[in-house]
Design an enzyme around this catalytic site. Structure first.
Site, mmCIF file in Angstrom:
data_model
loop_
_atom_site.group_PDB
_atom_site.id
_atom_site.type_symbol
_atom_site.label_atom_id
_atom_site.label_comp_id
_atom_site.label_asym_id
_atom_site.label_seq_id
_atom_site.Cartn_x
_atom_site.Cartn_y
_atom_site.Cartn_z
ATOM 1 N N TYR A 93 -20.626 -35.959 3.825
ATOM 2 C CA TYR A 93 -20.412 -34.547 4.176
ATOM 3 C C TYR A 93 -19.507 -33.853 3.425
ATOM 4 O O TYR A 93 -19.569 -32.805 2.905
ATOM 5 C CB TYR A 93 -20.483 -34.539 5.701
ATOM 6 N N LYS B 200 -44.064 -14.324 32.035
ATOM 7 C CA LYS B 200 -42.389 -14.396 32.523
ATOM 8 C C LYS B 200 -41.925 -15.722 32.433
ATOM 9 O O LYS B 200 -42.386 -16.571 33.439
ATOM 10 C CB LYS B 200 -42.398 -13.398 33.810
ATOM 11 N N LYS C 68 -44.981 -4.770 29.136
ATOM 12 C CA LYS C 68 -44.055 -3.862 28.340
ATOM 13 C C LYS C 68 -44.816 -2.652 27.933
ATOM 14 O O LYS C 68 -45.898 -3.118 26.751
ATOM 15 C CB LYS C 68 -43.192 -4.668 27.541
ATOM 16 N N CYS D 93 -33.558 -24.688 74.017
ATOM 17 C CA CYS D 93 -32.626 -25.390 74.982
ATOM 18 C C CYS D 93 -31.815 -24.564 75.914
ATOM 19 O O CYS D 93 -31.190 -23.607 75.335
ATOM 20 C CB CYS D 93 -31.828 -26.294 74.041
#
Ligand code: IVH
Length: 691
Positions: A49, A130, A310, A446
């Site tokens: 590299y 979407k 759109k 209750c």
């Protein structure tokens, strides 16, 4: 005036093969940067590299005309220090308004048409799935990816370049022509469903072998969590993808007349728009597209929660404009909540703060609406009977977004044998007090009141919760211990707890008991609204408590108020007025309040608030009915009050608007009878925004 910059050395004077060689070296180095930093998958040794970089640097030094600002000899991948730092968007990242049925979609289209110069005929929309993912903005300068940022609050997001670089479908450099000098590409990041499944299978295997890999809850959170990892290598394991769906800032604006042309252009730049995007015409086209995508929803490798329409033409979008949070030229038509079938293992009861017994179906775990569900509420006993749910039944369960999963219906045709209708317990499963269910009510309760440990625990937890007295550190475990050990009977007892009592509890360290006592002490200074909410008066939520506090200003006035006076408060109707009035006539409640005050619980008192807040709804009275999809009742109320309006619970001649959501009740008929104006969700939103 400073002298003008010397003209840049012309590329023309450099042999073409050298230009090509520099380009090749740069692309190669960028690829290795990404493999190393983002993907944690280096393909070459460091020395190889370094050699590539040396070669490029030498070339650039020998031919300065080759150097460019974006060369990897000058830029570094994504410095870790930049991670999560704020990024101001060049153009705001807006949200979308939602519609939930064809009627609302048509209402949107009509409203949009009225904003356009030419409102005849049908409009052409770009229709796209979407994606249920995470919004991302990519900033490219002269075609080179410089930064990736989350949406944040729409104006400022967070720098997530380091993790975004792990997305393979995201080009580091745009290709092709017509690329703006500076451009923000907007789109959605998601974890493909296949990758999600594989990841979780591996995590399960790893755990079975004693490893620590946790399964992911759902693909959306997985994507959001991946972007927010400090370590990009962890993000890389989630195989994220990116679909481009629009532009933010673009200088200069590329020549595209509308969305369809823009998606093609972005494709030519090497970006990937969602393959299901297409152009449709009119409401029939929109409806057909919606039905088709909904029907195929299960076949895609990504989670969808609706479709987006759109307006295709950009010149028309300019005419329509945007509100502060969403464009007026686009809308999301959401899918109904996802439903799945599973079986009921058992039906059990939970006792809430007011003693209400909630039947809960324990289920064979099922993945629905983006999460694994193993418990679903049946709301109340009446609902259980109505839906005819029995143990062992196959049932349909539903989960939408963050909503509590619920049993939609049972499928009795799949029932084996004839299991009994689950009986309503005669005694509370927690305290054995009698259970009562008034004939005309669906809810069974209750009757133990505060002798029921479940109710006591729930009351203490509610009292201490963040929105109430905010006693940090007092969670479920501690509340149970305090009640079970008999240290706390009513919330007032919290204020006489001593350190040694806390220390005697299991797994309680000295330090944490000090912290608890400190937060108990801190909670003494509060506000009237919080105090009222904390008392846990039935049907008095945060908003109502706030309304009561503002209206009466002090506890004395509130305690002395008649039911009629209470009903003057925004959002207080007949039932709530009766409850509040009754609460302050009950000896036990008054004793708890006195004790809390004696222990020093206090708040600043004020005069009665008379003036309503000023805003677009000043002086207006609204009533809400039906489900306002995409907006909770509380949120609607809060926004109306913030805009200066009042919310009351019943329709009268004084009501200005009835906001009717899906399945409105009898209020609608009443409003029609009285000639009260009926408005929908969309109109409410425009009223809220009007200045
Ligand atoms: S357009 C100004 N298109 O939905 C227009 N958004 O609820 C803004 N979303 O924040 C967005 N798929 O993250 C658009 N095809 C799509 C979309 C999409 C998903 C998300 C987006 C946005 C959110 C709004």
């Amino acid at each position: 005036m400073p002298p003008p910059d010397p003209p840049p050395p012309s590329l023309n004077s450099i042999p073409a093969e050298l230009v090509a060689e520099a380009g090749r070296l740069r692309d190669e180095i960028r690829r290795h940067d990404r493999l190393y930093h983002a993907l944690d998958r280096p393909e070459i040794e460091d020395s190889a590299y370094d050699a590539l970089k040396r070669e490029l640097r030498g070339l650039e030094q020998r031919h300065p005309g080759l150097a460019s600002a974006d060369s990897p000899t000058r830029t570094v991948g994504a410095p870790a220090s930049a991670a999560f730092s704020p990024v101001e968007h060049g153009a705001p990242m807006l949200s979308l308004d939602n519609v939930f049925d064809a009627g609302e979609m048509e209402e949107f289209d009509r409203r949009l048409a009225a904003l356009l110069d030419d409102h005849e005929g049908e409009r052409v929309y770009s229709a796209e799935p979407k994606l249920d993912g995470v919004a991302l903005s990519l900033f490219y300068e002269r075609g080179v990816l410089v930064r990736a940022a989350t949406r944040g609050d729409g104006r400022t997001g967070e720098d997530v370049t380091h993790t975004a670089l792990t997305i393979k479908s995201l080009p580091l450099r745009l290709s092709g022509g017509n690329i703006p000098d500076r451009v923000e590409i907007r789109g959605e990041v998601f974890m493909p469903l296949g990758a999600f499944k594989r990841y979780n299978e591996e995590a399960e295997k790893d755990r079975a072998e004693g490893g620590k890999r946790k399964p992911l809850v759902n693909p959306r959170n997985a994507a959001a969590g991946a972007l927010r990892q400090k370590d990009a290598a962890l993000a890389a394991q989630r195989s994220l993808e990116f679909f481009a769906h629009g532009l933010g800032l673009a200088e200069p604006m590329p020549a595209a007349s509308g969305q369809t042309a823009l998606l093609d252009l972005m494709k030519s730049w090497g970006l990937k728009p969602c393959p299901q995007a297409e152009c449709v015409t009119g409401m029939a086209g929109c409806a057909e597209y919606y039905e088709r995508i909904l029907a195929g929803r299960e076949d895609f490798d990504y989670a969808l929660d609706g479709v987006v329409f759109k307006l295709d033409r950009f010149d028309l979008r300019d005419q329509a404009g945007a509100s502060s949070h969403a464009p007026r030229w686009a809308v999301a038509r959401k899918f109904p909540a996802e439903e799945r079938t599973t079986t009921v293992r058992a039906i059990e009861y939970q006792v809430g703060r007011t003693g209400a017994l909630t039947p809960v179906a324990r289920l064979e775990p099922v993945f629905v609406g983006g999460a694994t569900v193993s418990n679903a509420t049946l709301h109340n006993y009446g609902e259980l009977l109505r839906k005819d749910v029995r143990e062992g039944d196959t049932v349909v369960v539903r989960r939408a977004g963050d909503v509590i999963p619920e049993v939609v219906r049972s499928l009795p045709e799949r029932r084996k044998g004839n299991p009994p209708v689950p009986p309503l317990p005669e005694r509370c499963p927690e305290c054995s007090s009698e259970v009562a269910r008034p004939e005309d009510e669906a809810v069974a309760r209750c009757t133990g009141g505060l002798i029921c440990p479940a109710q006591r625990k729930a009351a203490i937890l509610h009292f201490a919760s963040r929105q109430a007295m905010d006693i940090e550190g007092l969670g479920e475990v501690l509340a149970s211990q305090l009640v079970e050990q008999g240290l706390v009977e009513s919330p007032a007892d919290l204020y006489s707890l001593a350190a040694d009592q806390l220390n005697s509890l299991e797994r309680m360290a000295d330090k944490s008991s000090d912290n608890i006592l400190e937060s108990v002490e801190r909670s003494k200074s509060t506000s009237l609204a919080r105090f009222l909410y904390a008392l846990g008066i039935r049907d008095v939520g945060r908003i109502t408590a706030g309304g009561l506090a503002r209206h009466f200003g002090n506890l004395r006035a509130l305690r002395g108020a008649s039911e009629e006076e209470l009903r003057e408060v925004s959002d207080v109707g007949e039932i709530v007025a009766r409850r509040v009035h009754g609460f302050f006539r009950h000896e036990d409640n008054l004793r708890v309040i006195e004790s809390l005050r004696r222990h020093g619980v206090d708040w600043p008192e004020s005069q009665r608030a008379s003036a309503q807040q000023a805003g677009p709804l000043s002086g207006k009275t609204l009533v809400l009915t039906g489900t306002l999809e995409g907006m909770s009742r509380d949120e609607a109320r809060e926004r109306i009050v913030a805009a200066g309006g009042r919310v009351t619970s019943s329709v009268s001649k004084k009501t200005d608007y009835l906001v009717a959501g899906a399945s409105p009740g009898s209020k609608r008929a009443k409003a029609e009878q009285l000639g009260v104006e009926l408005i929908g969700r969309a109109q409410l939103l425009s009223l809220l925004e009007a200045q």
